[in-house]
Every structure is written in C-alpha cells, then in structure tokens.
Write an enzyme that holds these catalytic residues in place. Structure first.
Site, PDB file in Angstrom:
ATOM      1  N   LYS A  65      51.121 -61.012  -4.120  1.00  0.00           N
ATOM      2  CA  LYS A  65      51.338 -61.211  -2.888  1.00  0.00           C
ATOM      3  C   LYS A  65      52.138 -60.105  -2.074  1.00  0.00           C
ATOM      4  CE  LYS A  65      51.994 -65.940  -4.354  1.00  0.00           C
ATOM      5  NZ  LYS A  65      52.550 -67.195  -4.642  1.00  0.00           N
ATOM      6  N   GLN A 109      58.472 -69.360  -5.513  1.00  0.00           N
ATOM      7  CA  GLN A 109      57.310 -69.283  -6.607  1.00  0.00           C
ATOM      8  C   GLN A 109      57.414 -70.304  -7.904  1.00  0.00           C
ATOM      9  OE1 GLN A 109      54.768 -67.122  -6.414  1.00  0.00           O
ATOM     10  NE2 GLN A 109      54.039 -67.458  -8.198  1.00  0.00           N
ATOM     11  N   LEU A 110      56.679 -70.939  -8.109  1.00  0.00           N
ATOM     12  CA  LEU A 110      56.777 -72.188  -8.975  1.00  0.00           C
ATOM     13  C   LEU A 110      55.950 -71.643 -10.387  1.00  0.00           C
ATOM     14  CD1 LEU A 110      56.128 -75.444  -7.113  1.00  0.00           C
ATOM     15  CD2 LEU A 110      58.308 -74.118  -7.789  1.00  0.00           C
ATOM     16  N   ASP A 134      53.856 -72.670   2.313  1.00  0.00           N
ATOM     17  CA  ASP A 134      53.090 -73.082   0.931  1.00  0.00           C
ATOM     18  C   ASP A 134      52.945 -74.869   1.155  1.00  0.00           C
ATOM     19  OD1 ASP A 134      52.574 -71.761  -1.123  1.00  0.00           O
ATOM     20  OD2 ASP A 134      54.429 -71.365  -2.173  1.00  0.00           O
ATOM     21  N   GLY A 280      42.221 -66.999  -7.436  1.00  0.00           N
ATOM     22  CA  GLY A 280      43.434 -66.493  -7.433  1.00  0.00           C
ATOM     23  C   GLY A 280      43.496 -65.515  -6.012  1.00  0.00           C
TER      24      GLY A 280
HETATM   25  N1  LIG Z   1      55.159 -71.679  -4.548  1.00  0.00           N
HETATM   26  C1  LIG Z   1      54.089 -71.048  -5.308  1.00  0.00           C
HETATM   27  N2  LIG Z   1      53.043 -70.602  -4.586  1.00  0.00           N
HETATM   28  C2  LIG Z   1      51.814 -70.114  -4.968  1.00  0.00           C
HETATM   29  O1  LIG Z   1      50.828 -69.933  -4.371  1.00  0.00           O
HETATM   30  C3  LIG Z   1      51.875 -70.080  -6.487  1.00  0.00           C
HETATM   31  C4  LIG Z   1      52.874 -70.653  -7.052  1.00  0.00           C
HETATM   32  N3  LIG Z   1      53.937 -71.127  -6.724  1.00  0.00           N
HETATM   33  N4  LIG Z   1      52.788 -70.618  -8.528  1.00  0.00           N
HETATM   34  C5  LIG Z   1      51.764 -70.113  -9.227  1.00  0.00           C
HETATM   35  C6  LIG Z   1      50.570 -70.194  -8.364  1.00  0.00           C
HETATM   36  C7  LIG Z   1      49.612 -69.213  -8.888  1.00  0.00           C
HETATM   37  N5  LIG Z   1      49.118 -68.221  -7.886  1.00  0.00           N
HETATM   38  C8  LIG Z   1      48.351 -67.224  -8.057  1.00  0.00           C
HETATM   39  C9  LIG Z   1      48.386 -66.215  -7.162  1.00  0.00           C
HETATM   40  C10 LIG Z   1      47.554 -64.950  -7.381  1.00  0.00           C
HETATM   41  C11 LIG Z   1      46.558 -65.029  -8.417  1.00  0.00           C
HETATM   42  C12 LIG Z   1      45.762 -63.571  -8.573  1.00  0.00           C
HETATM   43  O2  LIG Z   1      45.696 -63.027  -7.804  1.00  0.00           O
HETATM   44  N6  LIG Z   1      45.053 -63.633  -9.542  1.00  0.00           N
HETATM   45  C13 LIG Z   1      44.266 -62.490  -9.853  1.00  0.00           C
HETATM   46  C14 LIG Z   1      44.604 -61.550 -11.163  1.00  0.00           C
HETATM   47  C15 LIG Z   1      45.187 -62.427 -12.345  1.00  0.00           C
HETATM   48  C16 LIG Z   1      45.604 -61.445 -13.289  1.00  0.00           C
HETATM   49  O3  LIG Z   1      45.297 -60.180 -13.406  1.00  0.00           O
HETATM   50  O4  LIG Z   1      46.145 -61.751 -14.087  1.00  0.00           O
HETATM   51  C17 LIG Z   1      42.822 -63.010 -10.424  1.00  0.00           C
HETATM   52  O5  LIG Z   1      42.767 -64.150 -10.560  1.00  0.00           O
HETATM   53  O6  LIG Z   1      42.012 -62.279 -10.096  1.00  0.00           O
HETATM   54  C18 LIG Z   1      46.481 -66.048  -9.199  1.00  0.00           C
HETATM   55  C19 LIG Z   1      47.523 -66.808  -9.082  1.00  0.00           C
HETATM   56  C20 LIG Z   1      50.096 -68.398  -6.996  1.00  0.00           C
HETATM   57  N7  LIG Z   1      50.749 -69.575  -7.017  1.00  0.00           N
END
Ligand SMILES: Nc1nc(=O)c2c([nH]1)NC[C@@H]1CN(c3ccc(C(=O)N[C@@H](CCC(=O)O)C(=O)O)cc3)C=[N+]21
Length: 306
Positions: A65, A109-110, A134, A280
């Site tokens: 982010k 962030q949860l 969010d 993601g």
């Molecule tokens: N209040 C809140 N808002 C959220 O938006 C929120 C949250 N809590 N808690 C957890 C989840 C999960 N989440 C992700 C963000 C980016 C990737 C992301 O970019 N992942 C990449 C890389 C994964 C890696 O390299 O490990 C991919 O899937 O290609 C994934 C998951 C946002 N979340």
C-alpha cells in the site's frame, strides 16, 4: 474413446487473469487524476494506516500500500503500535486523523494483534464516513447493505473482485455466484454488491451443509476463507469463473498459496485468478482509487464552502 469424450467436456485450460496488469492500468489512471488534483488544489491526497502489532503478512500488505501510494502521488503515513498499546491511545490517534485536513483516508489494517483486549470495531467505527476508505465502520457497512453506494466507499477487496469480472467482460445479472467466507472485508460486502447486480447469490463458509454441491452450481466462484488449496477440482463447475481471494503463507517453504488448488482449477474453470498476482494487487489499486475519491470530495467541499 472415453477419455476423448471426457476431455471434450472439459473447457480447460482456463485463462489466467493477470491482476498485476489490471492494477497497473488502474494505478496509471489515478496517478494522472491525482496529478491534476494536485495542480488544482495544491495538496496531495493523504492516507493514514494504523497497524497494531507486527504480523508478517500485515507488514507485506502495508508495504504494498505504501509503494502504490508513493508511485501515484498519495502521501501515506503509517502509525505502527506495539501490541500492548492502550485502546485510548489508538482512539486518540483516530480522532486526530479524523480532524487532520492532510488525511483523506484512514484504514486500520486487520487483523489487529490485540488478542481480545478490546473490541476492534470500537476503532473502525470511530473513523468518519468521509474518510472510511475501507468501509469498515458500521455506518458505512449499513449504507452498503441498503445499496446506498453513492454515500460511501466500496470495500477494496470486494470491489477488486468486481473489477476483475469487468476486465473479462463477465456479466453478473442472473448468474449463480457462490461466495465462500463471510468476512467483513470480503464476503459480507461482496454478497450485497452481487445482490445489487442481480446475481443469484449464496454466501457460505466451510461449515455450510452440502458446500461442495453448492459450489458445483456456481457460474462464478469467489473464495475468501484463508485455507490453503481448500477448493479442488471437485468443487468447480466446468467453465466457471474462479476468483481466489485467499492468501496463505507457508512458513516452512516460504511460499504463498491461495484457497484454490490452482493446477486443478486450471483444468476445469474458464477463467481463474492466480495467487500471488491476482486479487491482491487489484485490492491495493482500489484503496488508491478510494483515497483519491475522498481527496477530490474534500477539495470540492472546500470550494463550495468558500
Ligand atoms: N483494513 C484492511 N484493509 C485491507 O485492505 C486489508 C486488511 N485490512 N487486511 C488484510 C487484507 C489483505 N490485503 C492485501 C493487500 C495486498 C495484497 C497483495 O498485493 N498481494 C500480492 C503479493 C503477495 C505476497 O508477495 O506475499 C499478490 O497477491 O500478488 C494482498 C492482500 C489487504 N487487506
């Protein structure tokens, strides 16, 4: 002969949806819009991120982010607290961010590492609706349930699923959509969004009776349960669109897997999102979009109120 007929009935291999490409395009679009907003208003959109604890996965997502923010001109600030922080200190920070004109979006962030010391919804509910990018406060969530989408933001991960379907021109009205996992971040809001779009929607979890059978009826199967490779070929209707929201970290071989068994699904689905590189990155781009929208609204209000 039998294998031939069998193979004929299989639509696979599925097309793999590239979430990173979709996200890059969206980020480019908002980079451009933000540039214009900066020229018009003289200020950058601001995003405040609250983290409690030091979870490995949260650190990675937050990093993504922060990187996206930096790339497109959003000023992002991370407020990271020790897991023993008092509830009041965090509440005070949220009040401060609510009142800070430099901050347009606030996210917690949860999951928070607070081990039930207090109810996290007391934090998420304190965020003012115009900064709730969010959509985690109950007032924003209630608006969503009542299909009042114009009044607030659409939750990022749920919106990412819609964007992905849009990218393959997949119509939703009249389709059977089965959503696995009833979390506040994904499953619950997505159910309302899908119903609004006139899909025949089922929200279920691992404990749902006849789960496999229900999944087999899905034209669109969306999985967000946090259980590595739970969905195998048996759960998938031939030709279904499969969206895998799950991200599971295997500590031993340091690999990331989804909730869907990718190789098996590839042979049965028509489209599938990979993990990583699927939902993601699109989720992060939706957060950037919401933050821009919050900043634009703030700017317009300032103009109309002198
Ligand atoms: N209040 C809140 N808002 C959220 O938006 C929120 C949250 N809590 N808690 C957890 C989840 C999960 N989440 C992700 C963000 C980016 C990737 C992301 O970019 N992942 C990449 C890389 C994964 C890696 O390299 O490990 C991919 O899937 O290609 C994934 C998951 C946002 N979340």
């Amino acid at each position: 002969m039998i294998t031939k007929i069998f193979k004929k009935n299989l639509p696979g291999p599925a097309k793999i949806i590239n979430g990173s490409t979709i996200a890059s395009k969206i980020l480019e679009e908002y980079k451009y819009k933000i540039n214009k907003l900066i020229q018009d208003s003289g200020t950058r959109p601001g995003l405040g991120i609250i983290q409690i604890g030091d979870r490995h996965d949260s650190n990675i997502y937050i990093q993504k982010k922060l990187q996206a923010s930096c790339k497109i001109g959003v000023d992002a600030f991370l407020f990271k607290y020790d897991k023993n922080i008092s509830k009041n200190q965090v509440l005070d920070k949220i009040i401060e961010l609510n009142n800070d004109p430099k901050i347009n979006g606030i996210i917690t962030q949860l999951p928070l590492e607070i081990s039930n010391r207090f109810d996290y919804t007391d934090l998420t509910n304190l965020v003012v609706p115009e900064k709730d990018v969010d959509c985690l406060s109950s007032s924003c969530y209630n608006n969503l349930c009542n299909h009042k989408f114009l009044e607030n933001f659409v939750p990022c991960a749920a919106n990412a699923c819609l964007k992905i379907l849009e990218s393959i021109n997949c119509s939703i009205a009249g389709k059977r959509v089965v959503i696995l996992g009833s979390s506040k971040l994904v499953g619950l809001p997505l159910k309302h969004l899908m119903e609004f779009k006139k899909a025949d929607t089922f929200l279920c979890d691992k404990t749902t009776k006849d789960l496999k059978f229900l999944c087999q009826t899905a034209d669109i199967l969306i999985v967000a349960i946090g259980c590595s490779q739970f969905i195998n070929a048996d759960y998938i209707k031939p030709g279904a669109v499969v969206i895998d929201v799950g991200i599971n970290y295997d500590e031993t071989n340091r690999k990331v897997t989804g909730d869907v068994h990718f190789e098996q699904a590839l042979q049965k689905a028509s489209y599938i999102t990979p993990v990583p590189g699927g939902v993601g990155p699109v989720t992060v781009s939706m957060l950037m979009m919401n933050t821009y929208k919050a900043a634009l609204k703030h700017h317009r209000n300032k103009i109309s109120h002198g």
